[in-house]
Design an enzyme around this catalytic site. Structure first.
Site, PDB file in Angstrom:
ATOM      1  N   TYR A  19       0.805  -1.233   0.000  1.00 33.85           N
ATOM      2  CA  TYR A  19       0.000   0.000   0.000  1.00 33.85           C
ATOM      3  C   TYR A  19       0.832   1.273   0.000  1.00 33.85           C
ATOM      4  O   TYR A  19       0.285   2.367  -0.110  1.00 33.85           O
ATOM      5  CB  TYR A  19      -0.961  -0.008   1.195  1.00 33.85           C
ATOM      6  CG  TYR A  19      -1.904  -1.187   1.144  1.00 33.85           C
ATOM      7  CD1 TYR A  19      -2.874  -1.268   0.146  1.00 33.85           C
ATOM      8  CD2 TYR A  19      -1.798  -2.232   2.049  1.00 33.85           C
ATOM      9  CE1 TYR A  19      -3.717  -2.362   0.069  1.00 33.85           C
ATOM     10  CE2 TYR A  19      -2.640  -3.334   1.974  1.00 33.85           C
ATOM     11  CZ  TYR A  19      -3.590  -3.392   0.983  1.00 33.85           C
ATOM     12  OH  TYR A  19      -4.423  -4.472   0.899  1.00 33.85           O
ATOM     13  N   HIS A  96      -8.951   0.423  -5.886  1.00 33.66           N
ATOM     14  CA  HIS A  96      -8.006  -0.296  -5.024  1.00 33.66           C
ATOM     15  C   HIS A  96      -6.628   0.297  -5.245  1.00 33.66           C
ATOM     16  O   HIS A  96      -6.224   0.515  -6.396  1.00 33.66           O
ATOM     17  CB  HIS A  96      -7.963  -1.789  -5.374  1.00 33.66           C
ATOM     18  CG  HIS A  96      -9.306  -2.440  -5.294  1.00 33.66           C
ATOM     19  ND1 HIS A  96      -9.807  -2.948  -4.126  1.00 33.66           N
ATOM     20  CD2 HIS A  96     -10.254  -2.621  -6.237  1.00 33.66           C
ATOM     21  CE1 HIS A  96     -11.016  -3.434  -4.348  1.00 33.66           C
ATOM     22  NE2 HIS A  96     -11.315  -3.242  -5.624  1.00 33.66           N
TER      23      HIS A  96
HETATM   24  C1  DHK Z   1      -7.323  -2.581   0.167  1.00 32.69           C
HETATM   25  C2  DHK Z   1      -7.540  -3.599   1.018  1.00 32.69           C
HETATM   26  O1  DHK Z   1      -7.703  -3.386   2.320  1.00 32.69           O
HETATM   27  C3  DHK Z   1      -7.556  -5.005   0.557  1.00 32.69           C
HETATM   28  O2  DHK Z   1      -8.348  -5.822   1.368  1.00 32.69           O
HETATM   29  C4  DHK Z   1      -7.997  -5.040  -0.862  1.00 32.69           C
HETATM   30  C5  DHK Z   1      -7.338  -2.747  -1.303  1.00 32.69           C
HETATM   31  C6  DHK Z   1      -7.134  -4.141  -1.730  1.00 32.69           C
HETATM   32  C7  DHK Z   1      -6.426  -1.749  -1.976  1.00 32.69           C
HETATM   33  O3  DHK Z   1      -5.535  -2.132  -2.735  1.00 32.69           O
HETATM   34  O4  DHK Z   1      -6.626  -0.543  -1.769  1.00 32.69           O
HETATM   35  O5  DHK Z   1      -7.969  -6.285  -1.333  1.00 32.69           O
END
Ligand code: DHK
Length: 133
Positions: A19, A96
């Site tokens: 992330y 996402h």
């Molecule tokens: C964020 C999440 O919390 C995951 O559970 C998803 C998503 C992906 C993201 O990439 O922002 O699968």
């Protein structure tokens, strides 16, 4: 416009290899700046609670022209969120940060995509600005 999302990178410390280091506050600030630039009104929300997300989507029927939603883990499980989105008449962008299609089997098949107007994934935090465009 409303952006909604559970379980995001609140403090920039959640799985940074997936992330990145950007905090949710930084994402919100860049979205608010973009909204000012575009002359749009933005309502930005974060909740980890499925029912609260359903409430937000339902209240968007009266209050918003469009929804941007990062349903996070609920993407893969939530018929309640799917049903709430079906009842919203404007465009809904599913977003996402990561490329869910390149992830493990639990993160590949979003139920929400079948009712979204558009899906953005893998652009990192920039995906939020792309969705606002
Ligand atoms: C964020 C999440 O919390 C995951 O559970 C998803 C998503 C992906 C993201 O990439 O922002 O699968």
């Amino acid at each position: 416009m409303i952006t909604i999302g559970p379980n995001l990178n609140l403090r920039g410390v959640r799985e940074p290899h997936i992330y990145g280091p950007t905090t949710l506050a930084a994402i919100q600030a860049s979205c608010e700046e973009f909204a000012r630039f575009a002359g749009a009104q933005l309502s930005f929300h974060q909740s980890n609670h499925e029912g609260e997300l359903v409430d937000l989507i339902q209240s968007a029927r009266q209050e918003a022209d469009a929804i941007i939603i990062n349903p996070a883990g609920y993407s893969f499980t939530s018929v309640a969120i799917l049903d709430a989105i079906k009842a919203f008449e404007g465009p809904v962008v599913e977003l996402h940060i990561s490329n869910i299609h390149a992830r493990d089997k639990y993160h590949r098949h979003s139920k929400i995509s079948s009712v979204a107007t558009a899906v953005i994934c893998g652009l990192g935090p920039y995906g939020y600005l792309a969705a606002m465009h």
